[in-house]
Motif scaffolding. Structure first.
Motif: not given
Ligand SMILES: NC(=O)c1ccc[n+]([C@@H]2O[C@H](COP(=O)([O-])OP(=O)(O)OC[C@H]3O[C@@H](n4cnc5c(N)ncnc54)[C@H](OP(=O)(O)O)[C@@H]3O)[C@@H](O)[C@H]2O)c1
Length: 236
Positions: A59, A104, A108, A111-112
């Motif tokens: 992340p 995932w 990530e 969404n980022a």
């Protein structure tokens, strides 16, 4: 509909077989800038390419890339792996690792980058799925792509509110390092990527890039045993 000409495109897994094609064809279609992201970025021979470090399972790495590439208008969620780790093994650690990369990771990334896409007018996210999203012949890999297919449908609904087009790319065996050891008929990555960019440009929600993807999707309403002939063999 999202223009490729003058777009700022970010490609994950840009050093891979499909990734390289996503970079090359974005340039060919007139993209203004292409962020060629990879765990180990390499140099490219076009001044419009910006090599960028991005490990989709980290992340902090994703957040740093999103901060750097805040002019992005198209995100190509291409990075993926086909390592095994069975869903029916007592030890699920290998399966969990594959979900980190194939499920995932793309979430990530999407969404980022969603705030930047919104700020830049909406743009598009393309998730590289598989025909195996719809048929469980590849154990954990199929499950990761099935889960990402469902998540893509959710993203499409929710990101529509900010004007972001979400596209699913489904495809069968394609000639890349991922399938190098398989002696089967394979798609040309250039053909697959051309269809993917056509889909983005035309405003499509879904791109089915080969006959096997079209056939398997059409067969989803069949009885389970018709989809999985091995079941008949094992019950006789
Ligand atoms: N080839 C096929 O038959 C086929 C069919 C359907 C769908 N797909 C999907 O197409 C996509 C591209 O695969 P490909 O066929 O082009 O295979 P590939 O040549 O093996 O490329 C996969 C790329 O993903 C990168 N990657 C793996 N883990 C990563 C991570 N944690 N963070 C960032 N990048 C990571 C790899 O980076 P490194 O170079 O650092 O290892 C590699 O460059 C994948 O999502 C795959 O599942 C492929």
């Amino acid at each position: 509909m999202t223009d490729i000409k003058d777009a700022v495109v970010l490609v994950t897994g840009a050093n891979g077989g499909l990734g390289r094609e996503f970079v090359r064809q974005a340039l060919e279609r007139g993209a203004r800038r292409v962020y060629a992201s990879a765990r180990t970025p390499r140099e490219w021979d076009d001044a419009r390419v910006v090599p960028l470090e991005l490990d989709v399972t980290d992340p902090a790495s994703v957040a740093a890339a999103a901060a750097r590439a805040d002019d992005v208008t198209i995100v190509i969620n291409n990075a993926g792996a086909a390592t095994q780790g069975s869903l029916t093994s007592a030890d699920l650690s290998g399966a969990r690792e594959l979900f980190e990369v194939n499920f995932w990771g793309p979430l990530e990334v999407a969404n980022a980058f969603a705030p930047a896409l919104k700020a830049n007018g909406g743009g598009a996210v393309l998730n590289v799925l598989s025909v195996l999203s719809w048929i469980a012949l590849a154990d954990t890999y199929s499950a990761t792509k099935a889960a990402l297919w469902s998540a893509t449908n959710t993203q499409r609904l929710q990101l529509a509110e900010q004007g972001t087009q979400v596209v699913a790319l489904h495809v069968g065996y394609t000639d890349t390092p991922m399938t190098a050891r398989l002696d089967v008929e394979k798609n040309d990555p250039a053909d697959v990527v051309a269809q993917a960019y056509d889909g983005i440009a035309e405003g499509s929600y879904e791109v089915l890039a080969d006959d096997v993807s079209r056939q398997v999707k059409a067969a989803l309403s069949s009885p389970v045993a018709a989809m999985y002939p091995a079941l008949a063999a094992s019950s006789s």
